[in-house]
Design a protein around this motif. Structure first.
Motif, PDB file in Angstrom:
ATOM      1  N   VAL A  11       0.835  -1.199   0.000  1.00  0.00           N
ATOM      2  CA  VAL A  11       0.000   0.000   0.000  1.00  0.00           C
ATOM      3  C   VAL A  11       0.874   1.255   0.000  1.00  0.00           C
ATOM      4  N   LEU A  12       1.980   1.231   0.726  1.00  0.00           N
ATOM      5  CA  LEU A  12       2.915   2.362   0.703  1.00  0.00           C
ATOM      6  C   LEU A  12       3.476   2.565  -0.697  1.00  0.00           C
ATOM      7  N   ALA A  13       3.821   1.497  -1.380  1.00  0.00           N
ATOM      8  CA  ALA A  13       4.320   1.620  -2.753  1.00  0.00           C
ATOM      9  C   ALA A  13       3.262   2.237  -3.661  1.00  0.00           C
ATOM     10  N   GLY A  14       2.018   1.869  -3.474  1.00  0.00           N
ATOM     11  CA  GLY A  14       0.937   2.471  -4.245  1.00  0.00           C
ATOM     12  C   GLY A  14       0.785   3.956  -3.954  1.00  0.00           C
ATOM     13  N   ALA A  15       0.903   4.334  -2.688  1.00  0.00           N
ATOM     14  CA  ALA A  15       0.794   5.742  -2.314  1.00  0.00           C
ATOM     15  C   ALA A  15       1.937   6.551  -2.917  1.00  0.00           C
ATOM     16  N   VAL A  16       3.133   6.012  -2.891  1.00  0.00           N
ATOM     17  CA  VAL A  16       4.281   6.705  -3.475  1.00  0.00           C
ATOM     18  C   VAL A  16       4.090   6.844  -4.988  1.00  0.00           C
ATOM     19  N   ALA A  17       3.579   5.811  -5.638  1.00  0.00           N
ATOM     20  CA  ALA A  17       3.333   5.873  -7.080  1.00  0.00           C
ATOM     21  C   ALA A  17       2.318   6.962  -7.421  1.00  0.00           C
ATOM     22  N   VAL A  18       1.267   7.087  -6.625  1.00  0.00           N
ATOM     23  CA  VAL A  18       0.264   8.128  -6.873  1.00  0.00           C
ATOM     24  C   VAL A  18       0.859   9.510  -6.608  1.00  0.00           C
ATOM     25  N   ALA A  19       1.688   9.650  -5.586  1.00  0.00           N
ATOM     26  CA  ALA A  19       2.334  10.937  -5.308  1.00  0.00           C
ATOM     27  C   ALA A  19       3.246  11.341  -6.453  1.00  0.00           C
ATOM     28  N   VAL A  20       4.003  10.412  -6.977  1.00  0.00           N
ATOM     29  CA  VAL A  20       4.880  10.710  -8.121  1.00  0.00           C
ATOM     30  C   VAL A  20       4.041  11.116  -9.331  1.00  0.00           C
ATOM     31  N   ARG A  21       2.949  10.427  -9.545  1.00  0.00           N
ATOM     32  CA  ARG A  21       2.061  10.771 -10.669  1.00  0.00           C
ATOM     33  C   ARG A  21       1.479  12.171 -10.505  1.00  0.00           C
ATOM     34  N   LEU A  22       1.123  12.536  -9.283  1.00  0.00           N
ATOM     35  CA  LEU A  22       0.597  13.869  -9.008  1.00  0.00           C
ATOM     36  C   LEU A  22       1.637  14.932  -9.327  1.00  0.00           C
ATOM     37  N   ILE A  68      -4.252  22.967  -3.055  1.00  0.00           N
ATOM     38  CA  ILE A  68      -4.708  21.587  -3.232  1.00  0.00           C
ATOM     39  C   ILE A  68      -3.507  20.667  -3.427  1.00  0.00           C
ATOM     40  N   PHE A  69      -2.597  21.069  -4.307  1.00  0.00           N
ATOM     41  CA  PHE A  69      -1.409  20.264  -4.569  1.00  0.00           C
ATOM     42  C   PHE A  69      -0.537  20.145  -3.333  1.00  0.00           C
ATOM     43  N   TRP A  70      -0.174  21.292  -2.744  1.00  0.00           N
ATOM     44  CA  TRP A  70       0.728  21.270  -1.585  1.00  0.00           C
ATOM     45  C   TRP A  70       0.066  20.640  -0.367  1.00  0.00           C
ATOM     46  N   GLY A  71      -1.229  20.824  -0.219  1.00  0.00           N
ATOM     47  CA  GLY A  71      -1.939  20.178   0.889  1.00  0.00           C
ATOM     48  C   GLY A  71      -1.900  18.667   0.779  1.00  0.00           C
ATOM     49  N   ALA A  72      -2.092  18.149  -0.437  1.00  0.00           N
ATOM     50  CA  ALA A  72      -2.038  16.702  -0.643  1.00  0.00           C
ATOM     51  C   ALA A  72      -0.641  16.155  -0.384  1.00  0.00           C
ATOM     52  N   VAL A  73       0.378  16.869  -0.862  1.00  0.00           N
ATOM     53  CA  VAL A  73       1.758  16.413  -0.643  1.00  0.00           C
ATOM     54  C   VAL A  73       2.091  16.446   0.848  1.00  0.00           C
ATOM     55  N   LEU A  74       1.713  17.512   1.535  1.00  0.00           N
ATOM     56  CA  LEU A  74       1.990  17.595   2.972  1.00  0.00           C
ATOM     57  C   LEU A  74       1.236  16.528   3.755  1.00  0.00           C
ATOM     58  N   LEU A 133      -5.271  11.095  -4.774  1.00  0.00           N
ATOM     59  CA  LEU A 133      -6.120  10.909  -5.950  1.00  0.00           C
ATOM     60  C   LEU A 133      -7.097  12.068  -6.142  1.00  0.00           C
ATOM     61  N   LEU A 134      -7.611  12.616  -5.060  1.00  0.00           N
ATOM     62  CA  LEU A 134      -8.487  13.783  -5.186  1.00  0.00           C
ATOM     63  C   LEU A 134      -7.730  14.990  -5.738  1.00  0.00           C
ATOM     64  N   ALA A 135      -6.503  15.185  -5.293  1.00  0.00           N
ATOM     65  CA  ALA A 135      -5.690  16.286  -5.816  1.00  0.00           C
ATOM     66  C   ALA A 135      -5.377  16.068  -7.291  1.00  0.00           C
ATOM     67  N   LEU A 136      -5.052  14.843  -7.667  1.00  0.00           N
ATOM     68  CA  LEU A 136      -4.783  14.525  -9.068  1.00  0.00           C
ATOM     69  C   LEU A 136      -6.019  14.769  -9.920  1.00  0.00           C
ATOM     70  N   ARG A 137      -7.155  14.364  -9.405  1.00  0.00           N
ATOM     71  CA  ARG A 137      -8.415  14.592 -10.134  1.00  0.00           C
ATOM     72  C   ARG A 137      -8.691  16.074 -10.306  1.00  0.00           C
ATOM     73  N   VAL A 153      -1.502   2.147   7.433  1.00  0.00           N
ATOM     74  CA  VAL A 153      -2.595   2.038   6.475  1.00  0.00           C
ATOM     75  C   VAL A 153      -2.620   3.327   5.667  1.00  0.00           C
ATOM     76  N   TYR A 154      -2.128   3.286   4.436  1.00  0.00           N
ATOM     77  CA  TYR A 154      -1.980   4.490   3.623  1.00  0.00           C
ATOM     78  C   TYR A 154      -3.181   4.764   2.730  1.00  0.00           C
ATOM     79  N   LEU A 155      -4.310   4.153   3.004  1.00  0.00           N
ATOM     80  CA  LEU A 155      -5.461   4.336   2.145  1.00  0.00           C
ATOM     81  C   LEU A 155      -5.990   5.764   2.171  1.00  0.00           C
ATOM     82  N   ASP A 156      -5.946   6.429   3.313  1.00  0.00           N
ATOM     83  CA  ASP A 156      -6.388   7.819   3.372  1.00  0.00           C
ATOM     84  C   ASP A 156      -5.433   8.714   2.599  1.00  0.00           C
ATOM     85  N   ASP A 157      -4.133   8.428   2.654  1.00  0.00           N
ATOM     86  CA  ASP A 157      -3.159   9.204   1.889  1.00  0.00           C
ATOM     87  C   ASP A 157      -3.401   9.046   0.386  1.00  0.00           C
ATOM     88  N   ILE A 158      -3.666   7.816  -0.034  1.00  0.00           N
ATOM     89  CA  ILE A 158      -3.940   7.567  -1.444  1.00  0.00           C
ATOM     90  C   ILE A 158      -5.195   8.319  -1.873  1.00  0.00           C
TER      91      ILE A 158
END
Length: 90
Positions: A18-29, A48-54, A76-80, A67-72
């Motif tokens: 799950v951490l790897a997935g969160a990092v992948a989404v952060a890189v995509r953002l 929105i961008f900086w809030g999601a990264v922080l 994803l909301l910031a990416l959207r 559990v990184y599901l909330d981070d993901i």
């Protein structure tokens, strides 16, 4: 291995996945924001961008960090929101 050790190993592997997935989404953002800026398109509100990264980086979360599901979800909301703001301009 006994049952407790097996459960701990499986939980640790799931947390790493799950951490790897969160990092992948952060890189995509970050890449999406960079591409939008290079194209000259506004990237929407910066908070929105900086809030999601922080939220992803800081240890204070709604759900504990193994559990990184909330981070993901936040990433994803910031990416959207970045993609929606770019589609509105095109």
């Amino acid at each position: 291995m006994d049952t407790t050790t097996t459960v701990i190993v499986v939980a640790a592997l799931l947390a790493v996945a799950v951490l790897a997935g969160a990092v992948a989404v952060a890189v995509r953002l970050v890449r999406t924001r960079r591409e939008l800026r290079r194209a000259g398109l506004p990237t929407g509100p910066r908070w929105i961008f900086w809030g999601a990264v922080l939220y992803f980086v800081l240890p204070t979360d709604l759900v504990p960090d193994p559990v990184y599901l909330d981070d993901i979800g936040v990433l994803l909301l910031a990416l959207r929101s970045l993609r929606t703001s770019s589609k509105d301009l095109v």
